[in-house]
Design a protein around this motif. Structure first.
Motif, mmCIF file in Angstrom:
data_model
loop_
_atom_site.group_PDB
_atom_site.id
_atom_site.type_symbol
_atom_site.label_atom_id
_atom_site.label_comp_id
_atom_site.label_asym_id
_atom_site.label_seq_id
_atom_site.Cartn_x
_atom_site.Cartn_y
_atom_site.Cartn_z
ATOM 1 N N GLY A 70 -1.703 -23.656 1.437
ATOM 2 C CA GLY A 70 -2.740 -22.647 1.266
ATOM 3 C C GLY A 70 -2.533 -21.439 2.150
ATOM 4 O O GLY A 70 -2.686 -20.294 1.705
ATOM 5 N N LEU A 71 -2.141 -21.668 3.409
ATOM 6 C CA LEU A 71 -1.927 -20.549 4.326
ATOM 7 C C LEU A 71 -0.698 -19.734 3.926
ATOM 8 O O LEU A 71 -0.676 -18.506 4.076
ATOM 9 C CB LEU A 71 -1.784 -21.070 5.760
ATOM 10 N N HIS A 72 0.326 -20.413 3.417
ATOM 11 C CA HIS A 72 1.515 -19.701 2.934
ATOM 12 C C HIS A 72 1.151 -18.803 1.754
ATOM 13 O O HIS A 72 1.585 -17.642 1.680
ATOM 14 C CB HIS A 72 2.602 -20.703 2.519
ATOM 15 N N LEU A 73 0.339 -19.332 0.827
ATOM 16 C CA LEU A 73 -0.088 -18.527 -0.319
ATOM 17 C C LEU A 73 -0.939 -17.345 0.126
ATOM 18 O O LEU A 73 -0.830 -16.241 -0.421
ATOM 19 C CB LEU A 73 -0.877 -19.404 -1.294
ATOM 20 N N LEU A 74 -1.800 -17.553 1.128
ATOM 21 C CA LEU A 74 -2.627 -16.459 1.637
ATOM 22 C C LEU A 74 -1.757 -15.353 2.236
ATOM 23 O O LEU A 74 -1.978 -14.155 1.974
ATOM 24 C CB LEU A 74 -3.608 -16.990 2.687
ATOM 25 N N ASP A 75 -0.738 -15.732 3.035
ATOM 26 C CA ASP A 75 0.180 -14.735 3.607
ATOM 27 C C ASP A 75 0.859 -13.935 2.497
ATOM 28 O O ASP A 75 1.007 -12.713 2.591
ATOM 29 C CB ASP A 75 1.234 -15.422 4.476
ATOM 30 N N GLN A 76 1.272 -14.643 1.456
ATOM 31 C CA GLN A 76 1.970 -13.990 0.351
ATOM 32 C C GLN A 76 1.048 -12.994 -0.366
ATOM 33 O O GLN A 76 1.454 -11.869 -0.684
ATOM 34 C CB GLN A 76 2.472 -15.047 -0.636
ATOM 35 N N ILE A 77 -0.192 -13.392 -0.596
ATOM 36 C CA ILE A 77 -1.154 -12.515 -1.281
ATOM 37 C C ILE A 77 -1.416 -11.261 -0.453
ATOM 38 O O ILE A 77 -1.436 -10.133 -0.963
ATOM 39 C CB ILE A 77 -2.470 -13.274 -1.542
ATOM 40 N N LEU A 78 -1.595 -11.440 0.875
ATOM 41 C CA LEU A 78 -1.910 -10.303 1.740
ATOM 42 C C LEU A 78 -0.728 -9.349 1.895
ATOM 43 O O LEU A 78 -0.905 -8.139 2.038
ATOM 44 C CB LEU A 78 -2.359 -10.803 3.116
ATOM 45 N N SER A 79 0.457 -9.885 1.900
ATOM 46 C CA SER A 79 1.636 -9.032 2.100
ATOM 47 C C SER A 79 2.022 -8.280 0.831
ATOM 48 O O SER A 79 2.447 -7.125 0.889
ATOM 49 C CB SER A 79 2.822 -9.871 2.588
ATOM 50 N N GLU A 80 1.854 -8.899 -0.323
ATOM 51 C CA GLU A 80 2.287 -8.256 -1.567
ATOM 52 C C GLU A 80 1.230 -7.299 -2.119
ATOM 53 O O GLU A 80 1.558 -6.240 -2.647
ATOM 54 C CB GLU A 80 2.631 -9.311 -2.616
ATOM 55 N N LYS A 81 -0.038 -7.674 -2.046
ATOM 56 C CA LYS A 81 -1.130 -6.824 -2.525
ATOM 57 C C LYS A 81 -0.876 -6.275 -3.929
ATOM 58 O O LYS A 81 -1.071 -5.101 -4.212
ATOM 59 C CB LYS A 81 -1.373 -5.669 -1.550
ATOM 60 N N ARG A 82 -0.442 -7.163 -4.821
ATOM 61 C CA ARG A 82 -0.092 -6.710 -6.167
ATOM 62 C C ARG A 82 -1.228 -6.875 -7.163
ATOM 63 O O ARG A 82 -1.226 -6.258 -8.214
ATOM 64 C CB ARG A 82 1.135 -7.486 -6.672
ATOM 65 N N HIS A 83 -2.218 -7.728 -6.833
ATOM 66 C CA HIS A 83 -3.269 -8.019 -7.795
ATOM 67 C C HIS A 83 -4.642 -7.942 -7.125
ATOM 68 O O HIS A 83 -4.808 -8.301 -5.965
ATOM 69 C CB HIS A 83 -3.078 -9.411 -8.401
ATOM 70 N N ALA A 84 -5.623 -7.483 -7.896
ATOM 71 C CA ALA A 84 -6.996 -7.456 -7.401
ATOM 72 C C ALA A 84 -7.641 -8.832 -7.503
ATOM 73 O O ALA A 84 -8.511 -9.178 -6.716
ATOM 74 C CB ALA A 84 -7.817 -6.440 -8.176
#
Length: 714
Positions: A70-84
């Protein structure tokens, strides 16, 4: 929060799902100008709400996330910022079908619509036993989750009354599912929203699963509670090992012992004189003496003499503080000394005791500026909490100190709180009392303006002559413990409280308008808690309001709950014709009267009820008014109930039983002689304020028309 796009996961928590769906749309709508990301989190396994396992979740193909994932996915979401809006998933690829997430993918279990059977209608003892065990198991689960003592959980109270929301319900349901290895529809907790109704539904729907899982679990816990394993002491930092309190068995209806009583009521300065007053059927109602308010009034009341005397030196108070204080605070402090001595305790013995103080009372005391300016501690003169706090401070008691104001039912509502604290083990003893003093004519004027004041020297209830209220005053107190604690301490026991119940009328036509169903409900609740049958109750100390309509409703409520089938004679009475209506002290006056009747095994005369009320013929019922002092004849242990219905709608009902010694035991606590008090007349006479309202008008003669009284005192 993935429930926002998966309908089947939103069942039973639609508000939560809708909020998450709204957040998704908001993030998408503002994706061009705001860096918002709405994450539709699925189930986390190791944290948060804990892992949820259900058929509905299995059909989505979503696997539980480990913390690392879950934390890995959160890091990925925050770094890429590709989707709302994004759903971070670790899926089971054999089941995962994203295009079906918005569909209703499973059908409701047909069993969910099965109505639960009435426990009264079931003759199967095994089912009844299972229902009992299931209820106890649910109480344990809710208690652990909500951090509420099991004794404080009412099984017929809606979940939301304990602050339960949809998320907490999901956590509770997860535990239940894991235990019985079933997948219960989450919405069922909203359909059956009390522990009692949910337990009945569970037994009807999952009898086999419950039998296999719940009963074994409870049996194991029960054995553990009886014979707890030996544990090594655990060091708490640098201090001593933690001291565990004595484990008490779970008992929702543990009896409460009255181990001490004291009172001052009109015509009765002591407990013994109060018994004489009610046993002989005398009235203490009289004209209010002119010295009470500083002028000659046309009012009648039950009044106490010598209110202006107090021993400030004994109670470690300055005379200046005493002059500024509410006379009610002084009265309850002095009476509490008598209470402890009646129970057989000295001040030294109770110092530091875990004893609570619960006083029913209302203070509107406004000391005159001169007295207040001379007081050393002016706060004690203006704070209502000091009606109780002075007692805790003087005797060095360590339990809670509470002043309760629910009008006439104040003392019994305080008693109900004390009972809960005693049963939960929060306190070891409780001082419970009520006080109301007529130190001004304000109460009389208010009742007169409301059209509720009787202008005659007789207070009639349950009688055609009922014509309003005659006010009274007084202070009374009882000392209570659990029966088990009282026996352990060698206390004298004067009576036993089996159960107490409190409710409210809710919305009615006005603050003094009764609710017949609410009165029935509070009686029925107390009766059920007590474990008694209606025919076990042979006397009721009634509320009695002095109004034909409200008295009629009370009689109908009593008949409906206690004698609807005509089982046995039921005596009725009320102390109000003896002493008037003592306002916040009403409930305690009734309780002390009943406790004395049970102790003496005597029924006492009721001073009204001679002229038949319209629309209610008591002779055609199993109810009757006790008109003479007679022996309390009862097939079993004499048991009484007490009604107390207040302005504002807070109703209280008690079940009280005579105490019978079952075995020989040493009684170490018996009444002790009181210390000598030097009661000096240091309180100022009440005068000018009330007299000014008359403005030196000549009072109408007795017998003058009501309109003239109204004009004079308006």
């Amino acid at each position: 929060s993935v429930s926002g796009i998966i309908p089947v996961l939103a069942s039973g928590q639609a508000d939560y799902a809708m909020a998450n769906a709204y957040m998704d749309y908001f993030a998408e709508a503002h994706s061009d100008d705001c860096p918002i990301v709405s994450i539709q989190w699925p189930n986390w396994k190791e944290t948060g709400l804990g892992e949820v396992r259900s058929k509905a979740l299995e059909q989505t193909g979503l696997l539980s996330l480990k913390n690392e994932e879950g934390l890995h996915l959160l890091d990925q979401i925050l770094s890429e910022k590709r989707h709302a809006v994004i759903l971070p998933a670790v899926p089971d690829l054999d089941v995962w079908q994203p295009h079906q997430l918005m569909q209703q993918s499973i059908q409701p279990d047909s069993m969910m619509s099965t109505p639960f059977p009435s426990s009264e209608a079931s003759g199967d003892q095994a089912v009844q036993n299972l229902l009992h065990e299931t209820t106890a198991w649910l109480v344990k689960i809710f208690s652990d989750e909500l951090k509420i003592d099991p004794k404080d959980l009412e099984t017929d109270e809606p979940f939301q009354e304990y602050g339960v929301d949809s998320i907490i319900l999901a956590q509770l349901l997860q535990q239940i599912n894991q235990k019985i290895e079933e997948d219960i529809d989450p919405s069922i907790l909203f359909e059956y929203s009390t522990i009692e109704s949910f337990a009945k539904w569970l037994v009807s729907a999952y009898e086999s699963s419950l039998s296999n899982a719940v009963c074994r679990s409870i049996s194991k816990e029960h054995e553990s509670a009886i014979s707890p394993p030996s544990l090594n002491a655990v060091s708490l930092g640098e201090g001593e090992p933690e001291k565990s309190r004595e484990m008490k068995p779970m008992n929702y209806t543990e009896d409460i012992a009255i181990i001490g009583l004291t009172c001052r009521f009109p015509g009765a300065d002591t407990l013994e004189s109060y018994w004489d007053l009610i046993a002989e059927g005398r009235s203490a109602i009289r004209p209010v003496p002119p010295e009470r308010w500083g002028y000659s009034s046309p009012y009648y009341a039950g009044v106490i003499d010598d209110l202006e005397r107090f021993d400030s030196e004994f109670f470690l108070m300055s005379e200046d503080d005493v002059r500024a204080m509410d006379p009610q605070a002084l009265a309850v402090l002095e009476e509490s000394l008598k209470l402890w001595h009646h129970a057989g305790y000295t001040q030294k013995e109770i110092k530091g005791m875990q004893a609570g103080v619960y006083i029913g009372g209302r203070s509107q005391h406004k000391p005159d500026p001169s007295s207040l300016s001379k007081a050393r501690n002016p706060i004690v003169a203006g704070g209502q909490n000091y009606l109780a706090a002075n007692i805790s401070q003087f005797f060095d008691l360590r339990g809670p100190s509470i002043v309760m104001d629910t009008a006439c039912s104040s003392a019994l509502v305080g008693l109900n709180m004390a009972i809960q604290a005693l049963r939960s083990g929060d306190i070891d003893a409780a001082v419970v009392g009520g006080v109301s003093l007529l130190d001004t004519d304000a109460a009389h004027q208010m009742f007169q303006e409301r059209g509720l004041l009787c202008e005659k020297p007789s207070f009639h209830v349950f009688d055609k002559r009922a014509d309003g209220v005659v006010l009274g005053e007084g202070v009374g107190m009882v000392l209570v413990k659990t029966v088990r604690q009282a026996l352990k301490d060698g206390d004298s026991i004067y009576a036993v409280i089996k159960a107490a119940a409190v409710n409210n009328d809710g919305r009615t036509a006005g603050p003094s308008t009764p609710n017949l169903q609410a009165q029935k409900d509070v009686m029925q609740t107390a009766l059920e808690k007590s474990g008694k049958k209606p025919e076990d109750i042979s006397y009721i100390e009634a509320n009695g309001s002095g109004s034909v309509v409200t008295d009629l409703l009370e009689l109908k409520a009593v008949q409906s709950v206690y004698r609807s089938s005509g089982r046995a004679p039921l005596g009725l009475g009320s102390v109000k014709p003896n002493i008037g209506h003592p306002l916040c002290a009403e409930g305690i006056a009734s309780l002390i009267k009943v406790a004395l009747m049970l102790q003496h095994r005597r029924l006492v005369p009721f001073m009204s009820g001679d002229q038949k009320m319209p629309h209610f013929d008591i002779e055609e019922t199993d109810l009757y008014f006790c008109k003479t002092q007679v022996e309390w004849a009862a097939a079993e242990v004499p048991t009484a109930a007490i009604n107390c219905f207040a302005d504002g709608g807070t109703n209280a009902h008690l079940i009280v039983e005579a105490w019978q010694e079952s075995v020989q035991r040493p009684i170490r606590r018996k009444p002790l002689p009181l210390p000598a008090l030097n009661r000096q007349p240091i309180l100022k006479q009440k005068a000018a304020a009330s007299a000014r309202t008359v403005q030196k008008q000549e009072l109408p003669a007795k017998g003058a028309p009501k309109e003239m009284f109204w004009k004079t005192f308006k």
